[in-house]
Design a protein around this motif. Sequence first.
Motif, short mmCIF file in Angstrom:
data_model
loop_
_atom_site.label_atom_id
_atom_site.label_comp_id
_atom_site.label_asym_id
_atom_site.label_seq_id
_atom_site.Cartn_x
_atom_site.Cartn_y
_atom_site.Cartn_z
N PHE A 34 44.06 36.72 15.08
CA PHE A 34 45.05 35.65 15.70
C PHE A 34 45.87 35.01 14.73
O PHE A 34 47.12 34.24 15.21
N ARG A 37 49.78 35.76 15.27
CA ARG A 37 50.22 35.18 16.49
C ARG A 37 50.48 33.82 16.51
O ARG A 37 51.48 33.00 16.91
N VAL A 44 58.29 29.69 15.47
CA VAL A 44 59.35 29.70 16.65
C VAL A 44 59.50 28.21 16.97
O VAL A 44 60.54 27.60 17.42
N ARG A 45 58.30 27.45 17.14
CA ARG A 45 58.29 25.80 17.57
C ARG A 45 58.68 25.09 16.46
O ARG A 45 59.33 24.20 16.97
N HIS A 47 60.40 25.94 13.50
CA HIS A 47 61.67 26.41 12.56
C HIS A 47 61.15 26.26 11.08
O HIS A 47 62.13 26.22 10.32
N ALA A 79 41.61 34.04 23.71
CA ALA A 79 42.95 34.00 23.68
C ALA A 79 43.78 32.87 24.02
O ALA A 79 44.63 32.22 23.19
N HIS A 83 45.39 29.86 21.55
CA HIS A 83 46.80 29.55 22.13
C HIS A 83 46.83 28.16 22.21
O HIS A 83 47.78 27.48 21.80
N LEU A 147 70.67 37.77 18.26
CA LEU A 147 69.72 37.02 17.87
C LEU A 147 69.99 35.55 17.00
O LEU A 147 68.79 34.96 16.83
N ASN B 17 64.67 39.08 29.79
CA ASN B 17 65.08 38.95 28.35
C ASN B 17 64.39 37.86 27.56
O ASN B 17 64.91 37.02 27.04
N GLU B 20 64.21 37.31 23.62
CA GLU B 20 65.45 36.96 23.00
C GLU B 20 65.39 35.39 23.40
O GLU B 20 65.99 34.50 22.47
N TYR B 22 62.97 33.40 24.00
CA TYR B 22 62.02 32.45 23.05
C TYR B 22 62.41 32.36 21.88
O TYR B 22 62.21 31.26 21.39
N LEU B 23 62.92 33.55 21.13
CA LEU B 23 63.55 33.32 19.74
C LEU B 23 64.40 32.33 19.68
O LEU B 23 64.73 31.75 18.57
N LEU B 24 65.35 32.08 20.85
CA LEU B 24 66.59 31.47 20.61
C LEU B 24 66.12 29.79 21.10
O LEU B 24 66.97 29.23 21.32
N ASP B 25 64.74 29.65 21.49
CA ASP B 25 64.53 28.38 22.07
C ASP B 25 65.20 28.07 23.27
O ASP B 25 65.64 26.79 23.45
N ARG B 26 65.26 29.01 24.20
CA ARG B 26 66.29 28.65 25.47
C ARG B 26 65.40 28.75 26.62
O ARG B 26 65.79 28.90 27.74
N GLU B 29 59.90 25.07 29.43
CA GLU B 29 58.22 24.81 28.64
C GLU B 29 57.45 25.74 29.26
O GLU B 29 56.79 26.47 28.72
N ARG B 32 58.00 29.14 28.01
CA ARG B 32 57.31 29.56 26.81
C ARG B 32 55.92 29.47 26.82
O ARG B 32 55.37 30.33 26.04
N GLU B 33 55.42 28.69 27.47
CA GLU B 33 53.76 28.80 27.68
C GLU B 33 53.38 30.08 28.02
O GLU B 33 52.48 30.56 27.36
N GLU B 36 53.81 32.72 25.62
CA GLU B 36 52.95 32.92 24.56
C GLU B 36 51.40 33.33 24.83
O GLU B 36 50.98 33.95 24.21
N LYS B 37 51.07 32.79 25.98
CA LYS B 37 49.72 33.33 26.56
C LYS B 37 49.87 34.98 26.82
O LYS B 37 48.67 35.19 26.44
N TYR B 39 51.65 37.07 24.79
CA TYR B 39 51.73 37.78 23.72
C TYR B 39 50.26 37.57 22.88
O TYR B 39 50.03 38.33 21.95
N PHE B 40 49.45 36.55 23.37
CA PHE B 40 48.39 36.34 22.73
C PHE B 40 47.34 37.36 22.93
O PHE B 40 46.26 37.56 22.32
#
Lengths: 189, 271
Positions: A34, A37, A44-45, A47, A79, A83, A147, B17, B20, B22-26, B29, B32-33, B36-37, B39-40
């Motif tokens: 973990f 992750r 990301v959160r 920065h 998991a 998280h 990106l 998409n 992307e 997620y990486l761009l904070d777009r 909530e 995003r949640e 994250e769940k 990819y964990f």
Amino acid sequence: MSLPSATNAGELRNLAVRIRQGDASAETELVHEFSHRVFVMGVVRTHDREAARELVQDVLMAVIGALRKGQLQDADKLAAFVHGTARNLINNQLRSASQRPPMEPLPEDLAQACRAEQLEDAERMRLVHQAMEGFGQEDRKILLMTLVEGHKPGEIAAALGLTSEVVRTRKTRAVKKVADLIRKKMSRT
Amino acid sequence: MPHSYQAMNCEEVEERNILEGYLLDRLTEPEREEFEKHYFECGTCFSQLQTGLALQTELRRQPAMPARARGASLLRAWVWAPTFATIIILFSAGIWWNSAHNRPPSQQVSSPPKVSPNVPVQVQSTPAAPSLEELARVEPPPYSGVVLRGTEDEAHETFHTAMRFYEKGDYTKAIPGVRAAAKANPQSASFNFYLGACYLLAGQTDPAIVSFRQTVSLGDPAYSESAHFYLAKAYLQKKEVARAKDELQKTVQFRGSLESGAAEILRQLPK
């Protein structure tokens, strides 16, 4: 070095049970499973890579502490538990960064496992840098506009005098090249 | 329309998409949640996310390269320009001096060469430019018939069976099966692309153009470049040079494996 594992639900459940039973090797496995992750989520959160590194230690210490005390009711949800813990700690940190109480540091063996993950992250960054050196200016621009600047393929196409499909294809190909290099170099465990 | 955030899966991540975003904070909530769940627990999506994050970090670190690089190369060109110019002038002068002094007096004025009737004349000429037919010649696009066990639906089965003929070079026999697969699954870029290839290699140019156009319209990055290239070949077979050039220029823009081949054909086509 290893790629992110896709540990199955049964293995994760065992991990939770073993930690509760005091199995130290299970704690190291949890860190391996973990820490990446939590780190990515933290970057990301917040920065902030440095803050994210510190968060990894805090989150894993909190999770291990809770598991040792048997505070995870459903071992199948390990998991989700990690998280949730990460999300709460990150939110707390974002709310009151300066008043955050110092957390108990990870024991040396687990901290060492964390450092190994950090080395892996540095190696990944080195490989990305290497892969990008082989890209032409236009491909770099496409990646940058996608990106970092967050433009859509149509917008990038208009800016560079290309078509959307060319932009999509070249972006996909560039990302794949980087991913292939990382997979090739880092899968040699 | 509000989206259901029950449990995200890999297909949804790709189609929407999400990575992307997620990486761009777009993401919202809840999105995003859920990601994250996901990819964990998902090694594949997490691996892609790590690559994306590393790329984003590296791109942010890099200085604004294009202007500098362009400036640098221009600067290099200006520095060397006088040297190149001098070399070219000296070389040209040398050729002129040499030819002027070695030429027999009778040939110093422009006159037809004297030819001995018994000696065959060797006409020195530049190599002939390839004909349109030569430029239109097609090599079959490579095909790998690897099939993952347990992943075949009926259309894929039909396709792979037909493509065995393709692998043997019997393109006409491959057409019915590949066509049936493409009809059953019109959104498949691979079916449409190989149908176009079969038609083209079997000499049926018009249906080949239709299939390649369909492939292009699907926008699948894996087949777009090749579809433009083989469309160009189809137009060359029909001697529609302007359209072929257009498709070749599009091929070049992909900067992929077919770039140099397309550029070479473009160079050899009549202006």
